[in-house]
Design a protein around this motif. Structure first.
Motif, PDB file in Angstrom:
ATOM      1  N   THR A 167       0.858  -1.178   0.000  1.00 56.22           N
ATOM      2  CA  THR A 167       0.000   0.000   0.000  1.00 56.22           C
ATOM      3  C   THR A 167       0.893   1.226   0.000  1.00 56.22           C
ATOM      4  N   SER A 168       0.353   2.343  -0.412  1.00 62.47           N
ATOM      5  CA  SER A 168       1.151   3.569  -0.437  1.00 62.47           C
ATOM      6  C   SER A 168       1.314   4.126   0.971  1.00 62.47           C
TER       7      SER A 168
ATOM      8  N   ARG B 153       1.509   7.609   3.090  1.00 63.28           N
ATOM      9  CA  ARG B 153       1.107   9.013   2.969  1.00 63.28           C
ATOM     10  C   ARG B 153       1.868   9.849   3.996  1.00 63.28           C
TER      11      ARG B 153
ATOM     12  N   PRO C 237      -3.075   4.726   4.074  1.00 68.06           N
ATOM     13  CA  PRO C 237      -4.315   5.159   3.429  1.00 68.06           C
ATOM     14  C   PRO C 237      -5.470   4.219   3.797  1.00 68.06           C
TER      15      PRO C 237
ATOM     16  N   LYS D 128      -9.102   3.157   4.447  1.00 69.64           N
ATOM     17  CA  LYS D 128     -10.442   3.574   4.038  1.00 69.64           C
ATOM     18  C   LYS D 128     -11.509   3.158   5.036  1.00 69.64           C
TER      19      LYS D 128
ATOM     20  N   SER E  27      -8.807   9.902   7.578  1.00 68.81           N
ATOM     21  CA  SER E  27      -8.115  10.616   6.506  1.00 68.81           C
ATOM     22  C   SER E  27      -6.954  11.432   7.057  1.00 68.81           C
TER      23      SER E  27
ATOM     24  N   LEU F  71      -7.509  -0.965   3.123  1.00 69.42           N
ATOM     25  CA  LEU F  71      -6.642   0.062   2.560  1.00 69.42           C
ATOM     26  C   LEU F  71      -7.184   0.578   1.235  1.00 69.42           C
ATOM     27  N   GLU F  72      -6.519   1.593   0.682  1.00 74.43           N
ATOM     28  CA  GLU F  72      -7.027   2.272  -0.513  1.00 74.43           C
ATOM     29  C   GLU F  72      -7.407   1.281  -1.604  1.00 74.43           C
ATOM     30  N   GLY F  73      -8.534   1.548  -2.262  1.00 83.36           N
ATOM     31  CA  GLY F  73      -9.025   0.662  -3.305  1.00 83.36           C
ATOM     32  C   GLY F  73      -9.943  -0.424  -2.777  1.00 83.36           C
ATOM     33  N   GLY F  74      -9.825  -0.727  -1.472  1.00 87.08           N
ATOM     34  CA  GLY F  74     -10.710  -1.694  -0.853  1.00 87.08           C
ATOM     35  C   GLY F  74     -10.334  -3.152  -1.046  1.00 87.08           C
TER      36      GLY F  74
ATOM     37  N   LYS G 167      -5.990  -5.560   2.481  1.00 93.60           N
ATOM     38  CA  LYS G 167      -6.284  -5.467   3.907  1.00 93.60           C
ATOM     39  C   LYS G 167      -5.058  -5.874   4.710  1.00 93.60           C
TER      40      LYS G 167
ATOM     41  N   ARG H 276       6.043   3.464  -0.373  1.00 90.43           N
ATOM     42  CA  ARG H 276       5.045   2.423  -0.162  1.00 90.43           C
ATOM     43  C   ARG H 276       5.479   1.521   0.979  1.00 90.43           C
TER      44      ARG H 276
END
Length: 406
Positions: A210-211, A213, A224, A226, A243, A320-323, A326, A385
């Motif tokens: 995952t990225s 941030r 990230p 979600k 966020s 995580l981002e995109g769903g 995990k 990442r």
């Protein structure tokens, strides 16, 4: 977890970071340090200088200790003025002005299976006043080793520059009483015993990615996230809680938080959801009085398990981002055995006093050390990442072979 108060300048003159990154290289093999867990404080230490332990701080922007290293060179200077930094104690939330000196760190190179040879890593460190160590640090610790991505004076950047290795590091944090874990700077591979079964834990096909941030003025590693799901059911949380884009909120990784800490508006839905999900799956559970620092505790005799993967309680997922990706924490990472294993508590705590003056605002969730133990988080500072994987159940982070080859 307390977050640092913002200081101007936050660390030191930019020219000093450039100086720290300008030293020549000595080898290209990854650099290895052992990692220990202190039973009294649940903090992790790394012996980066002459065997002296430094507390690992993922958000720390520099290396500091309370006395000049015996191998220290002349203080660094900028235009004939001594450089000044502001080392920060992440446990007591105190900081102080300190001078920077050139020094050398002692480590070993590695082939991923064993240490290869000892190396001396050129570095810049801060000499802090002894008063900065006061209170709640591991006995014998002399300072802090910062691992933040944003500073040229943090340990990853200095090792990468001095040794000409990749700007990538991997942690494998040990459990209490389980022996030493490790930190590897410069990439893989990484093998735990038995090697033939565990394989290289840094392979791309082994890790999920995952990225990473960031927040302006904040050295923490943000994820990230979600959603947070308990037993596959997402929690209902305030819209901006997870966020990192706002003035506060977000999810960070924090080795100086012994257990994952959640802001109250996230913690209350989380605890209630966990208890409800456990009762749905196993209605014989019996709650018992809280055991500090934990709130939600159960009679161990009424829980399903234990097994090699811990208590059979609902999984906790960071979606995580995109769903589709995990990071999952099962019973081994979510439950803490207390009172001679007669009680098991949910190893997540409420933030007692969220900081308002921290670097760029306080997070809503700090993923603590206990949840990262026996996982393999790999921080790629170039690609920004995070790769992560669970250590196989038949081994652990304490199963690295520290016997030097040759």
């Amino acid at each position: 977890m307390d977050m640092p108060r913002r200081r101007d300048p936050l660390l030191l003159l930019a020219a000093v970071s450039a100086l720290a990154l300008a030293w020549p290289a000595s080898c290209a093999d990854p650099v290895l340090f052992p990692v220990s867990k202190d039973a009294a404080t649940s903090l992790y230490t790394i012996p980066i200088r002459d065997g002296a332990n430094h507390v690992i701080d993922l958000a720390g922007p520099l290396i500091w200790s309370t006395s000049p290293p015996p191998t220290a060179h002349q203080p660094c200077k900028q235009r004939y003025r001594r450089c000044t930094a502001y080392p920060y104690n992440p446990v007591t939330s105190r900081c102080a002005a300190a001078s920077l000196v050139h020094t050398r760190l002692v480590a070993n190179t590695t082939d991923g299976s064993n240490p290869l040879r000892q190396v001396s890593v050129r570095a810049v460190a801060a000499c802090a006043p002894r008063s900065l160590l006061a209170g709640r640090l591991p006995r014998g610790a002399v300072g802090v080793a910062g691992l933040a991505a944003s500073s040229g004076l943090a340990l990853p950047a200095q090792v990468a520059s001095a040794q000409r290795v990749a700007r990538r590091f991997t942690l494998c944090l040990p459990r209490s009483g389980g022996g030493e874990g490790l930190a590897v700077f410069g990439g893989g591979p990484l093998f735990l015993l038995p090697e033939s079964a565990a394989g290289d834990l840094t392979k791309t096909k082994t890790l999920s990615f995952t990225s990473l941030r960031s927040r302006r003025g904040n050295p923490s590693y943000y994820l990230p996230v979600k959603a947070i799901a308990v037993g596959k059911t997402p929690l209902r949380l305030p819209g901006d809680a997870l966020s990192a884009a706002g003035a506060s909120g977000g999810v960070v990784l924090g080795t100086t938080a012994p257990y994952t800490a959640l802001r109250r508006d996230v913690y209350r839905p989380f605890v209630d959801a966990f208890d409800a999900a456990l009762k749905r799956e196993w209605n014989n559970t019996r709650k018992v009085p809280s055991v500090a620092p934990f709130e939600l505790c159960y009679d161990s005799r009424t829980l399903p398990g234990p097994t090699r993967i811990g208590w059979l309680v609902p999984d906790i997922d960071l979606v995580l981002e995109g769903g589709k990706t995990k990071w999952t924490f099962g019973g081994l990472s979510s439950m803490v055995d207390v009172k001679n294993f007669t009680v098991a508590c949910l190893g997540f705590v409420e933030m007692k006093k969220p900081e308002k003056e921290g670097y760029g605002g306080a997070p809503a969730v700090v993923i603590g050390g206990f949840q990262m133990e026996d996982h393999v988080p790999q921080f790629d500072l170039v690609k920004r990442r995070l790769g992560f994987a669970r250590v196989p159940i038949f081994t652990s982070c304490s199963n690295f072979n520290f016997t030097r080859k040759g």
